[in-house]
Design an enzyme around this catalytic site. Structure first.
Site, PDB file in Angstrom:
ATOM      1  N   GLN A 133      11.728   7.558  66.717  1.00 42.32           N
ATOM      2  CA  GLN A 133      11.121   6.213  66.188  1.00 42.32           C
ATOM      3  C   GLN A 133      11.738   5.013  66.897  1.00 42.32           C
ATOM      4  OE1 GLN A 133      12.171   5.345  62.409  1.00 42.32           O
ATOM      5  NE2 GLN A 133      10.271   4.359  61.858  1.00 42.32           N
ATOM      6  N   GLY A 134      11.097   4.287  67.716  1.00 36.95           N
ATOM      7  CA  GLY A 134      11.546   2.884  68.392  1.00 36.95           C
ATOM      8  C   GLY A 134      11.187   1.872  67.558  1.00 36.95           C
ATOM      9  N   TYR A 135      11.843   1.704  66.669  1.00 40.64           N
ATOM     10  CA  TYR A 135      11.698   0.326  65.833  1.00 40.64           C
ATOM     11  C   TYR A 135      12.554  -0.771  65.934  1.00 40.64           C
ATOM     12  CZ  TYR A 135       7.581   2.222  62.907  1.00 40.64           C
ATOM     13  OH  TYR A 135       6.126   2.286  62.610  1.00 40.64           O
ATOM     14  N   SER A 136      13.848  -0.415  65.270  1.00 35.89           N
ATOM     15  CA  SER A 136      14.992  -1.540  65.241  1.00 35.89           C
ATOM     16  C   SER A 136      15.311  -1.965  66.626  1.00 35.89           C
ATOM     17  CB  SER A 136      16.218  -1.223  64.507  1.00 35.89           C
ATOM     18  OG  SER A 136      15.682  -0.838  63.173  1.00 35.89           O
ATOM     19  N   SER A 153      16.912   7.317  65.973  1.00 37.57           N
ATOM     20  CA  SER A 153      17.417   8.696  65.693  1.00 37.57           C
ATOM     21  C   SER A 153      17.199   9.873  66.465  1.00 37.57           C
ATOM     22  CB  SER A 153      16.811   9.055  64.329  1.00 37.57           C
ATOM     23  OG  SER A 153      17.127   8.288  63.014  1.00 37.57           O
ATOM     24  N   GLU A 183       7.956   6.691  55.591  1.00 35.42           N
ATOM     25  CA  GLU A 183       9.514   6.758  56.054  1.00 35.42           C
ATOM     26  C   GLU A 183      10.315   6.558  54.689  1.00 35.42           C
ATOM     27  OE1 GLU A 183      11.033   4.078  58.825  1.00 35.42           O
ATOM     28  OE2 GLU A 183      12.808   5.032  58.709  1.00 35.42           O
ATOM     29  N   GLU A 243      17.941  -4.641  50.025  1.00 37.67           N
ATOM     30  CA  GLU A 243      17.579  -5.926  49.736  1.00 37.67           C
ATOM     31  C   GLU A 243      16.027  -6.378  50.057  1.00 37.67           C
ATOM     32  OE1 GLU A 243      20.381  -4.818  50.993  1.00 37.67           O
ATOM     33  OE2 GLU A 243      21.551  -5.239  49.092  1.00 37.67           O
TER      34      GLU A 243
END
Lengths: 360, 396
Positions: free
Chosen positions: B135-138, B170, B259, B381
């Site tokens: 997963q290429g998100y952040s 990951s 997720e 948060e």
């Protein structure tokens, strides 16, 4: 469906103001309101149709209790229609049937006299029912007898030799003195003194020395319904609080814009959702597999107690000064949450039950 | 247990027979540590013949992705049947045959947003464990504020040109493919210029670098894209974009809800895990002290109630009620609980649990790893912010 129709009725007939008016008038019971609830079938929610009930089960009883909790409705619902009805259903004789019919119609109310000390501990009951001739003599004192100030009959737990026995006796039998307790939640409770009160074998509910086969299901039904009521108390307090966060301004901003309050409100909502799952599960288990519902019931009561506590503490804090005033309703929620926390076993009692059933 | 319908009871009986015959004895240690997980993929090395046989037999039945439609490699199970399936696996303590980000995240997103061609092309290899996704998100500058991703996606006619960096990917170093959020329109408002793109990790210009965590392991990587050419359609005519160009945020959000639900399940001890208090008692070889016991009771109560909440929300989702923003609640309560549980396990382990690979094995590493649970997939948060704004409607 049931929730919506109950809500409609209660908003009209029993908003929080109704409890406030009763308190101001020095009353703890409204027979006219209970009669109307009985006419809608609520008094017989757990009672078989052959005895005039609607027999909708514990999940439905929980739905009603939740709605009552939202506006702090004072009624004999838990004592009579949940606890006493469940106890009487364990016994299949003509007198039990007659008693169930009288509960379903709303004409007879019950109170459960168990506690002798400040903490719930049915197994530790000491008040003796001494054998005499063919019967018994009950002597001692019960406290925190919810609805005991007005109930027509009492379910009394007493020690008989090695075991415990549950008696079903009229509240005005010779030798019984009832002393009303002035409770913080403005609900009915009494200390009941038994002075050589006579009871016969006829008065025993279930078997002598075996109270628990009748009482355990009744207590669990009551605990689950009380948990549901407490979730309603939490929801009622929370609804007021979220509304206030959206209208109250300080420092030129709505207080709901402050992240410190947003996150606490969000956490509280999350906790109410988690608790709601435990309560729904307890109702389902009591309906589907009542022999094995203890864990689910204690889980529900433990969670509901904690969530209601959090909701009323945050409710007062987020309202600020007005939350502390008697003229504002939040205090009623706080006081009911505290009384509900103690009745039928507090958080510690039910947490211990969970731990025991989980092997530690 | 309530009475099961005849149909479900029949399914249970059939399944029990099938498992008896097909689940190798070595695979009946489902409560074993994470390093026995079968992730699949082009480069996967099976730890044993049994692991390979178990995967292939399950895949043939659709049991690696039991609720997916049969045409895409699933078994088409209903929610009720899935519960039976999981309870029968738990009964014999069977491992899950396959776990992957393809199953948890990309699959559900493709089932919802993919074209029929994309589904037919990408889903069956996920179900068979042949292709492993990451997963290429952040990005370094886009953590909690995910929609500010900057990895550049330029339209070059027949292909996209990708430049930029992802972080916290990951197992990127072990993955075959990546589903990535890329910035395809730099002028648009930040949520509106994002595209959800499928990229082969073998492409020239893609490189990865593992990040060592405080737990001593490296499940995450940095992933770099240096002039990576991604054909708009691959050799088989399948589009690399899921959903619409510049509307990738819709896909991203949908996937995040899956997720979050997945991460939230970690702390509940679902799937046959032993009650926490019993575990702690064994660790100490005696009774728990008062404060540890009280904390264990609370954790057990919360664990059971959160488990019931996950079930309730799955049922709601299954009956067609949207749970969207409520997944933030599940993620928040589940991950905070998991952290609490691991704190208690460390406490019960005492000084023996302070040793890497000591008497309690992976326990210290697992404890440290849980600290990421309330960060990854959206921080606690951020979750509370979602609940307060979208569920409670509090002003921004």
């Amino acid at each position: 469906m049931l929730a919506e129709s109950a809500r409609g009725f209660l908003d009209e007939k029993a908003p929080v103001k109704h409890l406030r008016d009763m308190r101001d008038a020095g009353k703890t019971h409204d027979p006219a309101l209970w009669k109307e609830m009985a006419e809608m079938g609520w008094a017989g929610i757990l009672i078989p149709e052959e005895f005039g009930g609607v027999d909708m089960g514990h999940a439905a009883a929980g739905v009603l209790a939740t709605e009552m909790g939202k506006t702090l409705v004072a009624s004999p619902f838990l004592s009579s229609s949940v606890i006493a009805a469940t106890a009487l259903k364990q016994v299949s004789d003509a007198r039990a049937g007659e008693a169930l019919a009288a509960i379903a119609s709303g004409e007879r109310t019950y109170a459960l006299a168990i506690d002798e000390k400040s903490k719930f501990n049915p197994e530790g009951t000491e008040m003796p029912a001494r054998r005499e001739g063919n019967g018994f003599r009950l002597s001692g004192k019960k406290t925190f007898v919810i609805d005991g100030g007005f109930a027509d009959r009492l379910l009394v737990l007493a020690r008989t030799g090695d075991g415990l026995t549950l008696f079903d006796i009229p509240a005005d039998r010779a030798g019984i003195t009832r002393e009303t307790q002035s409770m913080i939640d403005s609900r009915d409770a009494a200390r009941v003194v038994f002075d050589e009160v006579e009871a016969t074998g006829e008065d025993v509910l279930g078997q002598v020395d075996d109270a628990m086969s009748v009482l355990k299901p009744a207590l669990e039904a009551g605990q689950a319904a009380l948990a549901a009521e407490l979730s309603g108390v939490a929801a009622g307090a929370f609804g007021m609080t979220v509304g206030y966060l959206k209208e109250r301004k300080q420092f030129g901003l709505l207080i709901g814009q402050f992240q410190a309050l947003q996150h606490r409100a969000a956490d509280l909502w999350c906790q109410t959702e988690v608790t709601a799952s435990a309560i729904a599960h307890a109702g389902r288990m009591l309906d589907a597999d009542p022999e094995n519902a203890t864990l689910a019931v204690s889980l529900a009561k433990a969670r509901a107690t904690e969530t209601a506590k959090q909701a009323v503490i945050e409710g007062v804090q987020m309202h600020g000064g007005i939350g502390m005033t008697d003229a504002f309703d939040m205090g009623f929620f706080m006081k009911r949450a505290r009384a509900g926390a103690e009745w039928l076993g507090d958080y510690g009692y039910h947490a211990e039950t969970v731990a025991r059933l989980k092997g530690f | 247990m309530a009475q099961e319908t005849e149909e479900l009871a029949g399914f249970r009986a059939e399944l029990r027979d099938w498992l008896e015959e097909n689940c190798p004895a070595e695979m009946r240690d489902g409560s074993s540590p994470e390093d026995h997980t079968c992730w699949g993929g082009r480069n996967w090395v099976f730890e044993s013949d049994a692991q390979k046989a178990w995967l292939n037999r399950c895949a043939a039945q659709g049991y690696t992705v039991p609720t997916w439609p049969r045409e895409y490699g699933g078994a088409g199970l209903s929610r009720a049947e899935e519960k039976v399936f999981l309870s029968e696996l738990a009964r014999i303590d069977a491992r899950l045959p396959l776990q992957s980000f393809g199953i948890w995240m990309l699959g559900p997103a493709l089932l919802h947003f993919g074209t029929p061609e994309q589904k037919a092309h990408y889903l069956p290899p996920i179900a068979r464990g042949e292709v492993r996704w990451c997963q290429g998100y952040s990005e370094p500058g886009a953590g909690s504020d995910l929609a500010s991703v900057q990895t550049k996606c330029e339209d070059k006619g027949d292909h996209y040109l990708i430049n930029g960096q992802k972080i916290w990917t990951s197992y990127a170093d072990k993955a075959d493919m990546i589903f990535a959020l890329v910035r395809s329109d730099r002028e648009a408002k930040k949520h509106l210029g994002i595209t959800f793109l499928l990229i082969d990790m073998r492409n020239e210009g893609v490189s990865t670098r593992p990040i060592k965590l405080i737990s001593g392991v490296s499940p995450f990587c940095e992933t770099f894209f240096d002039n990576v050419v991604v054909p708009k359609v691959n050799d088989e005519g399948i589009s690399a974009v899921v959903g619409t160009v510049n509307r990738g945020w819709d896909v991203a959000k949908y996937l995040l809800t899956h997720e979050r639900s997945m991460i939230s399940a970690m702390g509940t001890g679902l799937g046959g895990a032993r009650p926490l208090g019993a575990v702690l008692k064994d660790d100490l070889d005696g009774d728990l002290d008062t404060s540890l016991r009280a904390a264990a009771m609370k954790a057990e109560i919360d664990s059971l109630a959160i488990g019931l909440t996950l079930e309730r929300y799955k049922d709601m989702a299954n009956s067609g009620q949207g749970v969207g923003d409520a997944s933030a609640m599940l993620k928040y309560v589940g991950t905070e609980l998991n952290k609490d549980r691991h704190e208690l396990m460390m406490s019960a382990g005492g000084s023996d649990a302070l040793e890497w690979g000591g008497a309690f094995g992976d326990r210290p590493a697992d404890w440290l790893r849980t600290k990421a649970n309330s960060i990854e997939g959206g921080t606690t948060e951020v979750m509370l912010g979602i609940v307060s704004r979208r569920v409670l409607g509090l002003p921004g």
